[in-house]
Design a protein around this motif. Structure first.
Motif, short mmCIF file in Angstrom:
data_model
loop_
_atom_site.label_atom_id
_atom_site.label_comp_id
_atom_site.label_asym_id
_atom_site.label_seq_id
_atom_site.Cartn_x
_atom_site.Cartn_y
_atom_site.Cartn_z
N VAL A 35 0.83 -1.21 0.00
CA VAL A 35 0.00 0.00 0.00
C VAL A 35 0.87 1.26 0.00
O VAL A 35 0.59 2.22 -0.71
CB VAL A 35 -0.97 0.00 1.20
N ASP A 37 3.86 1.38 -1.23
CA ASP A 37 4.34 1.32 -2.62
C ASP A 37 5.55 2.23 -2.85
O ASP A 37 5.58 3.04 -3.77
CB ASP A 37 3.20 1.69 -3.57
N THR A 41 6.28 5.40 -5.46
CA THR A 41 5.73 6.64 -4.90
C THR A 41 6.74 7.46 -4.11
O THR A 41 6.46 8.60 -3.74
CB THR A 41 4.55 6.32 -3.96
N ILE A 49 1.01 7.94 3.53
CA ILE A 49 0.00 7.58 2.55
C ILE A 49 -1.28 8.39 2.77
O ILE A 49 -1.50 8.99 3.82
CB ILE A 49 -0.30 6.07 2.57
N GLU A 50 -2.14 8.40 1.76
CA GLU A 50 -3.38 9.15 1.83
C GLU A 50 -4.39 8.44 2.74
O GLU A 50 -4.35 7.22 2.90
CB GLU A 50 -3.99 9.31 0.43
N LYS A 51 -5.31 9.21 3.28
CA LYS A 51 -6.33 8.66 4.18
C LYS A 51 -7.15 7.59 3.49
O LYS A 51 -7.47 6.54 4.07
CB LYS A 51 -7.23 9.78 4.69
N THR A 52 -7.49 7.81 2.23
CA THR A 52 -8.30 6.83 1.50
C THR A 52 -7.53 5.53 1.29
O THR A 52 -8.13 4.45 1.23
CB THR A 52 -8.73 7.39 0.13
N GLU A 53 -6.20 5.62 1.18
CA GLU A 53 -5.40 4.42 0.99
C GLU A 53 -5.35 3.57 2.26
O GLU A 53 -5.26 2.33 2.19
CB GLU A 53 -3.98 4.79 0.58
N LYS A 54 -5.42 4.21 3.41
CA LYS A 54 -5.37 3.48 4.67
C LYS A 54 -6.55 2.53 4.80
O LYS A 54 -6.44 1.46 5.40
CB LYS A 54 -5.32 4.45 5.85
N THR A 55 -7.69 2.92 4.24
CA THR A 55 -8.87 2.06 4.32
C THR A 55 -8.69 0.78 3.50
O THR A 55 -9.38 -0.21 3.75
CB THR A 55 -10.13 2.80 3.84
N TYR A 56 -7.78 0.80 2.55
CA TYR A 56 -7.56 -0.37 1.71
C TYR A 56 -6.68 -1.43 2.39
O TYR A 56 -6.67 -2.59 1.96
CB TYR A 56 -6.93 0.03 0.37
N LYS A 60 -6.58 -5.46 1.71
CA LYS A 60 -5.34 -6.13 1.31
C LYS A 60 -5.03 -7.30 2.24
O LYS A 60 -4.68 -8.40 1.78
CB LYS A 60 -4.19 -5.13 1.30
#
Length: 277
Positions: A35, A37, A41, A49-56, A60
């Motif tokens: 995530v 990456d 990046t 990382i972005e807040k939206t990425e943390k939800t992923y 994962k």
């Protein structure tokens, strides 16, 4: 299906407790690294990382766990264990968020803290009385801390491969990343950070090249630079006997660790194994 039976089925699918533990601890590192990456990046820690990425991250972890266990997805929840629907809930904070469809059903609770590199894995039946109301928009409940006594722990405060970038001073990071091309960055990494396992994905992030494993080897890689300094790069997959002999473990099959030999017998052993010059 009881929590004990679910635990037994999961451990059996994972090859036993030891294999399951090694898999899960590596799984957390893999999930975070993929995530973050870093190779693409130029980010190195979870905080970047972005807040939206943390939800992923939870998704994962769910995908990686299900794939390792070889168990199918349930019709409603994330996993089917011998016909029982089981949810998988992951958090990097304190609380697990439980959706309405999981109420009354068992769940695998997973938690990992990047600052301490400690993780937990447990089982619970998500009974309504275990939950406190949440104000989030999905109307999910949270397991109250007082109800943690009902969690059937499989792993508790288990170490997993740490992200060394979390504790590395910025000056050290700069020195490593400014060392030159891929092999020189890796040489700087393993010379500066000895005795600490470093994951394959982190090696890739530093090499920043497609054939990053080549940058570790002799004949054009970091070992050409470190070998004359008597610094060996050992791989958990192929050098487990040396890692144990030098007291460097635990190191998983997806990690590398460097060791500076000073004892004549160790120098000769590493030279015989073609790790140093």
């Amino acid at each position: 299906m009881t929590l004990s039976a679910i635990e037994q089925a999961i451990l059996a699918a994972g090859g036993g407790f030891d294999a399951f533990t090694e898999m899960v601890t590596g799984l957390f590192r893999q999930a975070f690294d993929e995530v973050i990456d870093a190779p693409r990046t130029n980010r190195f820690t979870l905080a970047e990382i972005e807040k939206t990425e943390k939800t992923y991250i939870g998704t994962k972890v769910e995908i990686l766990l299900r794939n390792f266990l070889g168990l199918p997805k349930g019709e409603v929840l994330d996993l089917s264990v011998n016909g029982a629907e089981v949810d998988i809930k992951m958090t990097t904070k304190r609380d697990w968020m439980i959706p309405r469809e999981s109420i009354g059903r068992p769940a695998i609770l997973m938690k990992a803290d990047e600052r301490t590199a400690l993780c937990d894995v447990g089982l619970i039946v998500c009974r309504p009385e275990y939950l406190r109301n949440s104000n989030n928009q999905d109307q999910k409940g949270q397991i109250a801390a007082a109800q943690y006594v009902h969690i059937w722990w499989i792993l508790r405060r288990q170490h997993y491969p740490k992200n060394f970038w979390e504790v590395l001073p910025s000056a050290e990071r700069t020195a490593i990343m400014d060392a030159g091309t891929g092999k020189w960055r890796l040489a700087a990494l393993f010379e500066r950070i000895q005795g600490q396992p470093i994951s394959r994905s982190q090696v890739q992030a530093i090499a920043q090249q497609h054939d990053y494993m080549k940058r570790l080897r002799k004949n054009g890689g970091a070992r050409d630079i470190l070998g004359p300094k008597r610094i060996a790069i050992l791989w958990g997959s192929k050098d487990r006997d040396l890692i144990e002999q030098f007291g460097l473990g635990p190191v998983t099959s997806e990690e590398f660790v460097s060791y500076h030999a000073t004892d004549p017998a160790e120098i000769e052993l590493l030279r015989t194994r073609d790790h140093i010059d």
